[in-house]
Write a protein that holds these residues in place. Structure first.
Motif, PDB file in Angstrom:
ATOM      1  N   SER A  39       0.820  -1.215   0.000  1.00  0.00           N
ATOM      2  CA  SER A  39       0.000   0.000   0.000  1.00  0.00           C
ATOM      3  C   SER A  39       0.856   1.268   0.000  1.00  0.00           C
ATOM      4  O   SER A  39       0.367   2.338  -0.359  1.00  0.00           O
ATOM      5  CB  SER A  39      -0.965   0.004   1.182  1.00  0.00           C
ATOM      6  N   SER A  40       2.126   1.140   0.373  1.00  0.00           N
ATOM      7  CA  SER A  40       3.006   2.311   0.367  1.00  0.00           C
ATOM      8  C   SER A  40       3.560   2.604  -1.029  1.00  0.00           C
ATOM      9  O   SER A  40       4.088   3.690  -1.266  1.00  0.00           O
ATOM     10  CB  SER A  40       4.166   2.113   1.345  1.00  0.00           C
ATOM     11  N   LEU A  41       3.449   1.648  -1.941  1.00  0.00           N
ATOM     12  CA  LEU A  41       3.953   1.847  -3.297  1.00  0.00           C
ATOM     13  C   LEU A  41       3.012   2.742  -4.085  1.00  0.00           C
ATOM     14  O   LEU A  41       1.800   2.749  -3.859  1.00  0.00           O
ATOM     15  CB  LEU A  41       4.097   0.500  -4.018  1.00  0.00           C
ATOM     16  N   SER A  42       3.558   3.456  -5.026  1.00  0.00           N
ATOM     17  CA  SER A  42       2.722   4.314  -5.859  1.00  0.00           C
ATOM     18  C   SER A  42       1.813   3.456  -6.745  1.00  0.00           C
ATOM     19  O   SER A  42       2.116   2.283  -7.023  1.00  0.00           O
ATOM     20  CB  SER A  42       3.590   5.210  -6.752  1.00  0.00           C
ATOM     21  N   LEU A  43       0.720   4.049  -7.180  1.00  0.00           N
ATOM     22  CA  LEU A  43      -0.197   3.338  -8.063  1.00  0.00           C
ATOM     23  C   LEU A  43       0.520   2.912  -9.342  1.00  0.00           C
ATOM     24  O   LEU A  43       0.340   1.783  -9.816  1.00  0.00           O
ATOM     25  CB  LEU A  43      -1.403   4.224  -8.396  1.00  0.00           C
ATOM     26  N   ASP A  44       1.362   3.775  -9.873  1.00  0.00           N
ATOM     27  CA  ASP A  44       2.107   3.451 -11.087  1.00  0.00           C
ATOM     28  C   ASP A  44       3.001   2.232 -10.875  1.00  0.00           C
ATOM     29  O   ASP A  44       3.063   1.332 -11.725  1.00  0.00           O
ATOM     30  CB  ASP A  44       2.944   4.656 -11.520  1.00  0.00           C
ATOM     31  N   CYS A  45       3.671   2.175  -9.750  1.00  0.00           N
ATOM     32  CA  CYS A  45       4.552   1.038  -9.437  1.00  0.00           C
ATOM     33  C   CYS A  45       3.748  -0.253  -9.321  1.00  0.00           C
ATOM     34  O   CYS A  45       4.127  -1.288  -9.878  1.00  0.00           O
ATOM     35  CB  CYS A  45       5.319   1.318  -8.157  1.00  0.00           C
ATOM     36  N   ARG A  46       2.619  -0.191  -8.608  1.00  0.00           N
ATOM     37  CA  ARG A  46       1.780  -1.386  -8.456  1.00  0.00           C
ATOM     38  C   ARG A  46       1.243  -1.850  -9.809  1.00  0.00           C
ATOM     39  O   ARG A  46       1.197  -3.049 -10.079  1.00  0.00           O
ATOM     40  CB  ARG A  46       0.639  -1.117  -7.476  1.00  0.00           C
TER      41      ARG A  46
END
Length: 92
Positions: A39-46
């Motif tokens: 959940s700490s990762l950016s949406l783009d990364c996920r």
């Protein structure tokens, strides 16, 4: 002891080990921590990671289709369709 059978043939597939509660509890704690990290990762990364997952699933379709067919008793073509549907869902 748990036993997993192919529902189409009745063939024994595996006898998974039942883990001690302490091991299960530590795996649950790790999964919770991993969820916080995710959940700490950016949406783009996920999104990039999920697209890589879809690519890998697609590349490994024969393996996963065989696994699905043997554990669920589905025809291999239906199992391969399940993998394709999963890849489509991940990408969209």
């Amino acid at each position: 002891m748990l036993k997993s059978y192919n529902p189409s043939t009745g063939l024994l597939l595996s006898e998974p080990l039942i883990e001690p509660w302490e091991d299960i509890a530590s795996k649950i704690a790790k999964a919770a921590a991993d969820g916080l990290y995710w959940s700490s990762l950016s949406l783009d990364c996920r999104c990039r990671m999920l697209l890589k997952l879809a690519d890998k699933l697609e590349q490994e379709t024969p393996y996963f289709a065989t696994l699905i067919a043997s554990t669920m008793g589905k025809p291999i073509t239906a199992a391969a369709s399940e993998v394709a549907k999963s890849c489509f869902a991940i990408r969209h």
